[in-house]
Design a protein around this motif. Structure first.
Motif, PDB file in Angstrom:
ATOM      1  N   PHE A 165       2.882   9.899 -18.050  1.00 35.46           N
ATOM      2  CA  PHE A 165       2.976   9.787 -16.593  1.00 35.46           C
ATOM      3  C   PHE A 165       1.722  10.353 -15.930  1.00 35.46           C
ATOM      4  N   MET A 166       1.285  11.540 -16.376  1.00 33.32           N
ATOM      5  CA  MET A 166       0.094  12.161 -15.810  1.00 33.32           C
ATOM      6  C   MET A 166      -1.161  11.360 -16.171  1.00 33.32           C
ATOM      7  N   GLU A 167      -1.221  10.936 -17.408  1.00 34.27           N
ATOM      8  CA  GLU A 167      -2.371  10.151 -17.865  1.00 34.27           C
ATOM      9  C   GLU A 167      -2.489   8.849 -17.086  1.00 34.27           C
ATOM     10  N   SER A 168      -1.363   8.219 -16.808  1.00 34.06           N
ATOM     11  CA  SER A 168      -1.353   6.943 -16.100  1.00 34.06           C
ATOM     12  C   SER A 168      -1.944   7.072 -14.700  1.00 34.06           C
ATOM     13  N   HIS A 169      -1.643   8.181 -14.030  1.00 30.20           N
ATOM     14  CA  HIS A 169      -2.224   8.391 -12.703  1.00 30.20           C
ATOM     15  C   HIS A 169      -3.747   8.441 -12.780  1.00 30.20           C
ATOM     16  N   TRP A 170      -4.245   9.233 -13.708  1.00 31.46           N
ATOM     17  CA  TRP A 170      -5.698   9.328 -13.842  1.00 31.46           C
ATOM     18  C   TRP A 170      -6.299   7.957 -14.153  1.00 31.46           C
ATOM     19  N   PHE A 171      -5.711   7.244 -15.100  1.00 32.09           N
ATOM     20  CA  PHE A 171      -6.252   5.972 -15.550  1.00 32.09           C
ATOM     21  C   PHE A 171      -6.310   4.960 -14.418  1.00 32.09           C
ATOM     22  N   HIS A 200       0.825  -1.211   0.000  1.00 29.71           N
ATOM     23  CA  HIS A 200       0.000   0.000   0.000  1.00 29.71           C
ATOM     24  C   HIS A 200       0.858   1.260   0.000  1.00 29.71           C
ATOM     25  N   LYS A 201       2.142   1.097   0.267  1.00 29.15           N
ATOM     26  CA  LYS A 201       3.074   2.230   0.232  1.00 29.15           C
ATOM     27  C   LYS A 201       3.763   2.318  -1.132  1.00 29.15           C
ATOM     28  N   TYR A 202       4.318   1.186  -1.596  1.00 28.35           N
ATOM     29  CA  TYR A 202       5.038   1.265  -2.873  1.00 28.35           C
ATOM     30  C   TYR A 202       4.090   1.321  -4.070  1.00 28.35           C
ATOM     31  N   PHE A 203       2.797   1.120  -3.844  1.00 33.28           N
ATOM     32  CA  PHE A 203       1.807   1.310  -4.909  1.00 33.28           C
ATOM     33  C   PHE A 203       1.938   2.690  -5.542  1.00 33.28           C
ATOM     34  N   PHE A 204       2.209   3.710  -4.738  1.00 33.16           N
ATOM     35  CA  PHE A 204       2.308   5.076  -5.241  1.00 33.16           C
ATOM     36  C   PHE A 204       3.498   5.261  -6.181  1.00 33.16           C
ATOM     37  N   PHE A 205       4.474   4.373  -6.093  1.00 28.42           N
ATOM     38  CA  PHE A 205       5.697   4.526  -6.893  1.00 28.42           C
ATOM     39  C   PHE A 205       5.719   3.637  -8.140  1.00 28.42           C
ATOM     40  N   ILE A 206       5.070   2.465  -8.084  1.00 28.00           N
ATOM     41  CA  ILE A 206       5.138   1.562  -9.237  1.00 28.00           C
ATOM     42  C   ILE A 206       3.768   1.271  -9.838  1.00 28.00           C
ATOM     43  N   GLY A 207       2.708   1.792  -9.230  1.00 26.51           N
ATOM     44  CA  GLY A 207       1.361   1.592  -9.759  1.00 26.51           C
ATOM     45  C   GLY A 207       0.963   2.689 -10.720  1.00 26.51           C
ATOM     46  N   PRO A 208       0.367   3.762 -10.217  1.00 30.47           N
ATOM     47  CA  PRO A 208      -0.075   4.858 -11.104  1.00 30.47           C
ATOM     48  C   PRO A 208       1.024   5.458 -11.990  1.00 30.47           C
ATOM     49  N   PRO A 209       2.255   5.612 -11.504  1.00 27.35           N
ATOM     50  CA  PRO A 209       3.254   6.268 -12.378  1.00 27.35           C
ATOM     51  C   PRO A 209       3.705   5.433 -13.562  1.00 27.35           C
ATOM     52  N   LEU A 210       3.682   4.085 -13.436  1.00 26.73           N
ATOM     53  CA  LEU A 210       4.356   3.256 -14.433  1.00 26.73           C
ATOM     54  C   LEU A 210       3.439   2.432 -15.322  1.00 26.73           C
ATOM     55  N   LEU A 211       2.149   2.323 -15.004  1.00 26.98           N
ATOM     56  CA  LEU A 211       1.294   1.412 -15.757  1.00 26.98           C
ATOM     57  C   LEU A 211       1.288   1.731 -17.243  1.00 26.98           C
ATOM     58  N   ILE A 212       0.975   2.965 -17.612  1.00 25.04           N
ATOM     59  CA  ILE A 212       0.906   3.330 -19.034  1.00 25.04           C
ATOM     60  C   ILE A 212       2.281   3.611 -19.636  1.00 25.04           C
ATOM     61  N   PRO A 213       3.142   4.417 -18.983  1.00 29.01           N
ATOM     62  CA  PRO A 213       4.439   4.718 -19.618  1.00 29.01           C
ATOM     63  C   PRO A 213       5.331   3.507 -19.815  1.00 29.01           C
ATOM     64  N   VAL A 214       5.227   2.510 -18.960  1.00 35.89           N
ATOM     65  CA  VAL A 214       6.134   1.365 -19.045  1.00 35.89           C
ATOM     66  C   VAL A 214       5.401   0.098 -19.472  1.00 35.89           C
TER      67      VAL A 214
END
Length: 433
Positions: free
Chosen positions: A317-323, A252-266
Motif C-alpha cells: 500500500f505504501m509502495e504503491s503511493h510512491w510508485f 480528481h477526487k476518487y483518484f486518491f482512493f482507487i489510484g495510488p492505494p490500489l495500483l500495486i496491491p490489487v
C-alpha cells in the motif's frame, strides 16, 4: 515491388531477389501476421519474427509500416549484433526517390538527434559505473537485513517500505542496461527477488511505454480500465459516446482512493500472476513464488499468518503511493493522444517532463526526475542523465520543441489538475454533444 507470392523466399534470403519499395507500399503492412518495418532505409518483413522478439511482439507491431530506425537505435546497445539477426528478415530497401523519414518528419531534427546520441556515446554517457549499482544493491540488502533484525519493532515497516522503494530505483536502472537480455541472472535477481514481480511482465509493459509513450492502444500505462479518462481527446470521445463507467467529473477526487492505494496491491498483483501463467513464464513464476516463501518464512513465525499478510499489504500500500505519484507526475499531465507518427525526440517530449534537480529529488525519484533523458536514451545509466540534460535542452530549443521542467510539488499538483480538467471535458461532451 513486394509481390506477396515471393514473401517466403525473401525472408529466407536464399534467392537473392530483393525489391525496392515506396513508403506507400510499406505502410500497407501493419496488421498482425503481415508486418513490415524500415530500419536505416532497409525494409524488413518481421511478420513471424515478432513472436520470437526478446522485447515482445507488440513493441515491433507498434512500428509496423513505419520507420523504426530511431527506436531500433534507442533500445539496442549492441547494434551490430542485432543487425546480424535481422539479415534473414531483409526483403529490400526504400526506393532512391523516397525520403529516409516517413510521415513528413523533420529530417534535420532527426539527423541532429542522431548526432547528439553519437556525441553522448563518445563522451561515455552510456557507460555504466558498476560501483554505483553495487552500492545501491548493497543498500537494498542492508535495509532488508536491518528490517529482519528489527522485526519485533514497528520500525521494520518503515525499513521494508524503504527497501521496496530503493529496489525499484535499481530495478528500473538495471533494467535499462539489459534491454536486449531476458535471462540474465542479475537482471532476474534485482527485478524479481526484492519485489515478487515478473521480469517478463515488466519488460512487456515498460518497453511499449518507452516505444510509444502516452499513445492510446500502444502505451499500456494509459490504459485506465475505464476508471479514468485522461488527456484532452479521450474525455471528449467518451462523452460523445455517452460512456459513463464512473462519474469522471469527480475523478480528481476518487483518484486518491482507487489510484495510488490500489495500483500495486490489487491491479499489479493480479496482472503479474495472470501474465506469467498465460504466457508460460515459469522461471519468473518460480522466482516470484520464492519471494513469497521467503517472506512468509521470515514473518509468520513472529506475527502469525494473519498479521504477516497485513504487514505485506501495508508495505504494498505504501509502495504503491510512491510508485504512482513518482511515475505519473511526468506523464498524466502531458499530451495523451492517438498515434501521430512523430519523430523520436518530439514524441518523447510531448509525453514527458522533468522535475527540478536536487539531492532529495534525485534520491526520492531514483533519478526519474530526469524523465526526458530517461525516455530519449532508455539504455543510458541513470547516473549520467544530468550530463545529457543540457544537450537535450539545447536541441529542443533549436527546433522549438518544448522542454518542460517542474517543481516536485507542482508536478504532483498537475496530476490532480489534469484529471480535473479531463473530467470537465468529459462532462461537457456528455451533456452537450
Amino acid at each position: 515491388m513486394g509481390g506477396g507470392g515471393q514473401q517466403t523466399d525473401r525472408i529466407t534470403g536464399t534467392n537473392g531477389r530483393f525489391g525496392t519499395y515506396t513508403w506507400e507500399e510499406v505502410q500497407k503492412h501493419t496488421k498482425f501476421g503481415d508486418q513490415w518495418i524500415v530500419v536505416e532505409r532497409k525494409v524488413y518483413n518481421v511478420s513471424q519474427w515478432v513472436k520470437r522478439h526478446p522485447g515482445g511482439l507488440r513493441i515491433i507491431g507498434h512500428y509496423a509500416g513505419e520507420d523504426a530506425t530511431e527506436a531500433f537505435t534507442a533500445f539496442h546497445p549492441d547494434l551490430q549484433l542485432v543487425r546480424k539477426y535481422m539479415k534473414p528478415l531483409l526483403i529490400g530497401e526504400l526506393e532512391a526517390s523516397e525520403p529516409s523519414q516517413d510521415c513528413q518528419k523533420n529530417a534535420a531534427l532527426v539527423e541532429d538527434f542522431r548526432a547528439l546520441r553519437e556525441h553522448l556515446e563518445a563522451e561515455g554517457c552510456f557507460k555504466t559505473q558498476p560501483l554505483f549499482f553495487i552500492l545501491h544493491l548493497g543498500h537494498i540488502l542492508l535495509l532488508e537485513a536491518i528490517a529482519l533484525m528489527l522485526v519485533w519493532s514497528a520500525v521494520c515497516m518503515v525499513m521494508k517500505v524503504a527497501t521496496y522503494k530503493t529496489s525499484k530505483f535499481v530495478r528500473v536502472s538495471v533494467g535499462n542496461l539489459f534491454w536486449a537480455v531476458s535471462a540474465s541472472d542479475v537482471f532476474v535477481f534485482v527485478r524479481v527477488c526484492p519485489q515478487g514481480a515478473s521480469a517478463g511482465w515488466w519488460n512487456h509493459r515498460h518497453f511499449q511505454h518507452h516505444a510509444k509513450p502516452n499513445v492510446f492502444k500502444k502505451d499500456p500505462d494509459v490504459n485506465m480500465l475505464n476508471a479514468f479518462v485522461v488527456g484532452k481527446v479521450q474525455p471528449v470521445e467518451y462523452g460523445v459516446k455517452k460512456i459513463k463507467h464512473l462519474p469522471y467529473n469527480h475523478q480528481h477526487k476518487y483518484f486518491f482512493f482507487i489510484g495510488p492505494p490500489l495500483l500495486i496491491p490489487v491491479y499489479f498483483q493480479f496482472q503479474i500472476f495472470h501474465n506469467m501463467i498465460l504466457h508460460g513464464l515459469w522461471v519468473d513464476l518460480a522466482w516470484c513464488i520464492s519471494y513469497y516463501v521467503r517472506y512468509f518464512l521470515c514473518y509468520t513465525q513472529f506475527y502469525g499468518v494473519f498479521w504477516a499478510v497485513i504487514l505485506f499489504n501495508f508495505v504494498r500500500f505504501m509502495e504503491s503511493h510512491w510508485f504512482v505519484w513518482v511515475t505519473q507526475m511526468s506523464h498524466i499531465p502531458m499530451n495523451i493522444d492517438y498515434e501521430k507518427h512523430q519523430d523520436w525526440l518530439s514524441m518523447q517530449l510531448v509525453a514527458t517532463c522533468n522535475i527540478e534537480q536536487s539531492p532529495f529529488n534525485d534520491w526520492f525519484s531514483g533519478h526519474l526526475n530526469f524523465q526526458i533523458e530517461h525516455h530519449l536514451f532508455p539504455t543510458m545509466p541513470r547516473h549520467n542523465y544530468w550530463r545529457a540534460a543540457p544537450h537535450a535542452r539545447a536541441l529542443c530549443d533549436k527546433y522549438g520543441v518544448k522542454y518542460q521542467e517542474k517543481t516536485l510539488y507542482g508536478a504532483f499538483a498537475d496530476i490532480i489538475r489534469s484529471l480535473e480538467k479531463s473530467g470537465e471535458l468529459w462532462l461537457d461532451a456528455y451533456l452537450n454533444k
